[in-house]
Enzyme design. Structure first.
Site, mmCIF file in Angstrom:
data_model
loop_
_atom_site.group_PDB
_atom_site.id
_atom_site.type_symbol
_atom_site.label_atom_id
_atom_site.label_comp_id
_atom_site.label_asym_id
_atom_site.label_seq_id
_atom_site.Cartn_x
_atom_site.Cartn_y
_atom_site.Cartn_z
ATOM 1 N N CYS A 209 71.190 -2.136 5.916
ATOM 2 C CA CYS A 209 69.897 -1.841 6.552
ATOM 3 C C CYS A 209 69.864 -0.457 7.187
ATOM 4 C CB CYS A 209 69.528 -2.924 7.561
ATOM 5 S SG CYS A 209 70.592 -3.045 9.021
ATOM 6 N N HIS A 265 69.495 -5.389 13.162
ATOM 7 C CA HIS A 265 68.796 -5.054 11.922
ATOM 8 C C HIS A 265 67.780 -3.949 12.175
ATOM 9 C CE1 HIS A 265 67.505 -5.687 7.834
ATOM 10 N NE2 HIS A 265 66.255 -5.940 8.193
ATOM 11 N N HIS A 277 62.623 -2.746 4.018
ATOM 12 C CA HIS A 277 63.980 -2.840 4.560
ATOM 13 C C HIS A 277 64.954 -3.347 3.504
ATOM 14 C CE1 HIS A 277 63.996 -7.405 5.672
ATOM 15 N NE2 HIS A 277 63.139 -7.207 4.702
#
Length: 307
Positions: A209, A265, A277
């Protein structure tokens, strides 16, 4: 053997930075070879073993071809390195970890006229006879020695090579690449839709991420920290409670316990309540609706780097 501190460079298309030499398993052999067989490695890596890269803390990050590192010491076939282009709270000099010595080469002092950065997903490097030398990934950055109408002549760990201008951006230094708009940064990210997630990934063979946000913004002319927890503390702070103030290209950060835990994240706000993402092992880069998702309740920070 302790070497002191020297600047070396990555001499394979992508080198994985491991937590310790013992972190690499027998099935990881294609990923620690030279030439590296990264596509073969990842294709053969079962879900459980791929997940273990994260869950067993085996991998830290990755290096791209020609990326400089500081070598702190060499023990057997492994070098303890600092990735100086990847800011991290783990070390003030950059991101630490271990890389096979065979994937590194001592750098030479040069007087380049600039640096070229690969702007395509992947690009072919050619040798001086215009024979194929190596395919290098997006964001590979190499010193420019000279140029003609079609090519940058670049210095590489394999010597002088040619890079087609149409596949590269050029600047005088890392800090002087032209800054792209937030919309343009998102367009770069869209090139990787459906690419499988890879823990520690920093290339078109797989991003995690924060590797995804780091690399898209880097290609847009913004040098940001490597990890999500560090990225969440830089840039311009935007209110998490006022979605109307969010702009496309802002970074959204997420944490467990409804946003009260440590940052875990990050993704790009895509506008219209959506997120671009790289989600997690077993999933691929996507655009998703935040409303009704678990992530909607976990937003803990919004930061703006690109405008």
């Amino acid at each position: 053997m302790t070497t002191g501190v020297h600047e070396w460079v990555c001499c394979v298309k992508v080198a994985t930075v491991w937590t310790e030499p013992a972190s690499a398993r027998e099935l990881d052999a294609p990923g620690i070879s030279n030439p590296v067989l990264i596509a073969d490695w990842l294709e053969a890596l079962p879900y459980k073993e791929r997940l273990a890269l994260c869950d067993e803390n085996r991998v830290q990050t990755q290096l791209l071809y020609g990326e400089p590192v500081l070598v702190e010491k060499i023990e057997g076939d492994w070098a303890k390195i600092i990735a100086v282009w990847q800011p991290s709270k783990k070390d003030s000099r950059g991101y630490p970890g271990w890389v096979p010595v065979k994937q590194l080469k001592k750098s030479k002092c040069l007087n380049p006229i600039g640096i070229a950065r690969v702007a395509a997903v992947k690009a072919q490097l050619w040798d001086k006879e215009k024979k194929p030398l190596l395919i290098v990934p997006f964001n590979t950055t190499l010193p420019v020695i000279s140029e003609d109408a079609s090519y940058f002549y670049v210095h590489t760990p394999h010597g002088e090579a040619l890079l087609q201008k149409k596949y590269a951006d050029v600047a005088m230094s890392m800090e002087q690449f032209s800054r792209r708009s937030a919309e343009e940064v998102l367009a770069l990210g869209e090139q990787y839709l459906d690419l499988p997630y890879l823990w520690g990934g920093m290339s078109p063979y797989g991003y995690d991420c924060s590797g995804f946000s780091y690399n898209m913004l880097k290609a847009g002319g913004y040098l940001i920290p490597r990890d999500a927890s560090d990225q969440a503390k830089s840039g311009e702070e935007i209110s998490i409670h006022d979605m109307a103030s969010w702009k496309k290209g802002d970074l959204l950060f997420f944490a467990n316990d409804e946003g009260t835990g440590p940052v875990r994240h990050v993704g790009f706000y895509y506008g219209n309540g959506q997120l671009l993402h790289s989600p997690s092992t077993g999933k691929t880069i996507e655009i998703m609706e935040l409303e009704g998702s678990k992530l909607e309740t976990e937003i803990c920070a919004v930061r703006r780097y690109a405008v």
